[in-house]
Motif scaffolding. Structure first.
Motif, PDB file in Angstrom:
ATOM      1  N   SER A   2       0.825  -1.202   0.000  1.00  0.00           N
ATOM      2  CA  SER A   2       0.000   0.000   0.000  1.00  0.00           C
ATOM      3  C   SER A   2       0.862   1.256   0.000  1.00  0.00           C
ATOM      4  O   SER A   2       2.038   1.225   0.346  1.00  0.00           O
ATOM      5  CB  SER A   2      -0.924  -0.001   1.218  1.00  0.00           C
ATOM      6  N   GLN A   3       0.244   2.347  -0.367  1.00  0.00           N
ATOM      7  CA  GLN A   3       0.906   3.644  -0.363  1.00  0.00           C
ATOM      8  C   GLN A   3       1.038   4.147   1.061  1.00  0.00           C
ATOM      9  O   GLN A   3       0.110   4.019   1.854  1.00  0.00           O
ATOM     10  CB  GLN A   3       0.079   4.634  -1.194  1.00  0.00           C
ATOM     11  N   ARG A   4       2.171   4.728   1.400  1.00  0.00           N
ATOM     12  CA  ARG A   4       2.383   5.305   2.721  1.00  0.00           C
ATOM     13  C   ARG A   4       2.344   6.822   2.585  1.00  0.00           C
ATOM     14  O   ARG A   4       2.881   7.388   1.639  1.00  0.00           O
ATOM     15  CB  ARG A   4       3.725   4.861   3.289  1.00  0.00           C
ATOM     16  N   TYR A   5       1.696   7.463   3.555  1.00  0.00           N
ATOM     17  CA  TYR A   5       1.567   8.917   3.559  1.00  0.00           C
ATOM     18  C   TYR A   5       2.191   9.497   4.813  1.00  0.00           C
ATOM     19  O   TYR A   5       2.315   8.823   5.834  1.00  0.00           O
ATOM     20  CB  TYR A   5       0.087   9.317   3.492  1.00  0.00           C
ATOM     21  N   SER A  80      -0.611   4.363   6.530  1.00  0.00           N
ATOM     22  CA  SER A  80      -0.764   3.596   5.298  1.00  0.00           C
ATOM     23  C   SER A  80      -2.107   3.909   4.644  1.00  0.00           C
ATOM     24  O   SER A  80      -3.110   4.070   5.335  1.00  0.00           O
ATOM     25  CB  SER A  80      -0.694   2.098   5.599  1.00  0.00           C
ATOM     26  N   GLY A  81      -2.112   3.968   3.336  1.00  0.00           N
ATOM     27  CA  GLY A  81      -3.344   4.201   2.592  1.00  0.00           C
ATOM     28  C   GLY A  81      -4.008   2.922   2.117  1.00  0.00           C
ATOM     29  O   GLY A  81      -4.779   2.944   1.159  1.00  0.00           O
ATOM     30  N   ASN A  83      -6.387   1.191   3.402  1.00  0.00           N
ATOM     31  CA  ASN A  83      -7.840   1.284   3.550  1.00  0.00           C
ATOM     32  C   ASN A  83      -8.263   2.644   3.003  1.00  0.00           C
ATOM     33  O   ASN A  83      -7.787   3.680   3.474  1.00  0.00           O
ATOM     34  CB  ASN A  83      -8.208   1.152   5.026  1.00  0.00           C
ATOM     35  N   GLU A  84      -9.156   2.659   2.022  1.00  0.00           N
ATOM     36  CA  GLU A  84      -9.537   3.931   1.399  1.00  0.00           C
ATOM     37  C   GLU A  84     -10.194   4.909   2.372  1.00  0.00           C
ATOM     38  O   GLU A  84     -10.175   6.114   2.145  1.00  0.00           O
ATOM     39  CB  GLU A  84     -10.428   3.703   0.181  1.00  0.00           C
ATOM     40  N   VAL A  86      -9.024   5.767   5.112  1.00  0.00           N
ATOM     41  CA  VAL A  86      -7.988   6.505   5.818  1.00  0.00           C
ATOM     42  C   VAL A  86      -7.699   7.855   5.156  1.00  0.00           C
ATOM     43  O   VAL A  86      -7.287   8.799   5.839  1.00  0.00           O
ATOM     44  CB  VAL A  86      -6.694   5.667   5.957  1.00  0.00           C
ATOM     45  N   ILE A  87      -7.931   7.983   3.870  1.00  0.00           N
ATOM     46  CA  ILE A  87      -7.589   9.223   3.156  1.00  0.00           C
ATOM     47  C   ILE A  87      -8.347  10.428   3.715  1.00  0.00           C
ATOM     48  O   ILE A  87      -7.717  11.421   4.097  1.00  0.00           O
ATOM     49  CB  ILE A  87      -7.795   9.074   1.628  1.00  0.00           C
ATOM     50  N   MET A  90      -7.093  11.126   7.270  1.00  0.00           N
ATOM     51  CA  MET A  90      -5.748  11.689   7.225  1.00  0.00           C
ATOM     52  C   MET A  90      -5.793  13.172   6.850  1.00  0.00           C
ATOM     53  O   MET A  90      -5.099  13.993   7.459  1.00  0.00           O
ATOM     54  CB  MET A  90      -4.926  10.904   6.209  1.00  0.00           C
ATOM     55  N   GLU A 103       3.273  12.045   0.015  1.00  0.00           N
ATOM     56  CA  GLU A 103       3.530  10.623  -0.151  1.00  0.00           C
ATOM     57  C   GLU A 103       4.886  10.320   0.461  1.00  0.00           C
ATOM     58  O   GLU A 103       5.785  11.126   0.392  1.00  0.00           O
ATOM     59  CB  GLU A 103       3.506  10.244  -1.621  1.00  0.00           C
TER      60      GLU A 103
END
Length: 104
Positions: A2-5, A80-81, A83-84, A86-87, A90, A103
């Motif tokens: 997953s993408q990390r922010y 971590s992104g 789970n949608e 979380v956006i 966040m 990112e």
């Protein structure tokens, strides 16, 4: 993977010594303490075929049946992104802390 922010103030106006204002652990504790869907822990445990425990400063967000870690580390908050849901959470946290989302 997953993408990390990162929730950070690194892109904000600099202080007089040309450094960005860090998000302090104390500031995080005060902020997240006011949020009923977050709890603080110093160990994050992942259980699967093996169990891994990571020490650090974690603010665990309860989202349905999941607990999603927002980790404070060196003046920023990482999440971590995967789970949608979380956006938007966040973005809310960043806005209320006067920070940006990047990112990485």
């Amino acid at each position: 993977m997953s993408q990390r922010y990162r929730i950070t103030r690194a892109f904000q106006e600099r202080d007089h010594d040309n450094s960005a204002q860090a998000i302090t652990l104390e500031e995080c504790k005060q902020y997240f303490d006011s949020k009923p869907d977050f709890t603080y822990t110093t160990v994050f445990t992942i259980t699967g075929s093996t169990t891994v425990s990571i020490e650090g400063d974690f603010f665990m967000w309860r989202c349905g049946d999941e607990s999603i870690p927002f980790r404070h580390y060196q003046g920023d908050i990482y999440v971590s992104g995967a789970n949608e849901a979380v956006i938007p959470k966040m973005m809310e946290v960043a806005g209320e802390l006067g920070a940006d989302v990047a990112e990485g």
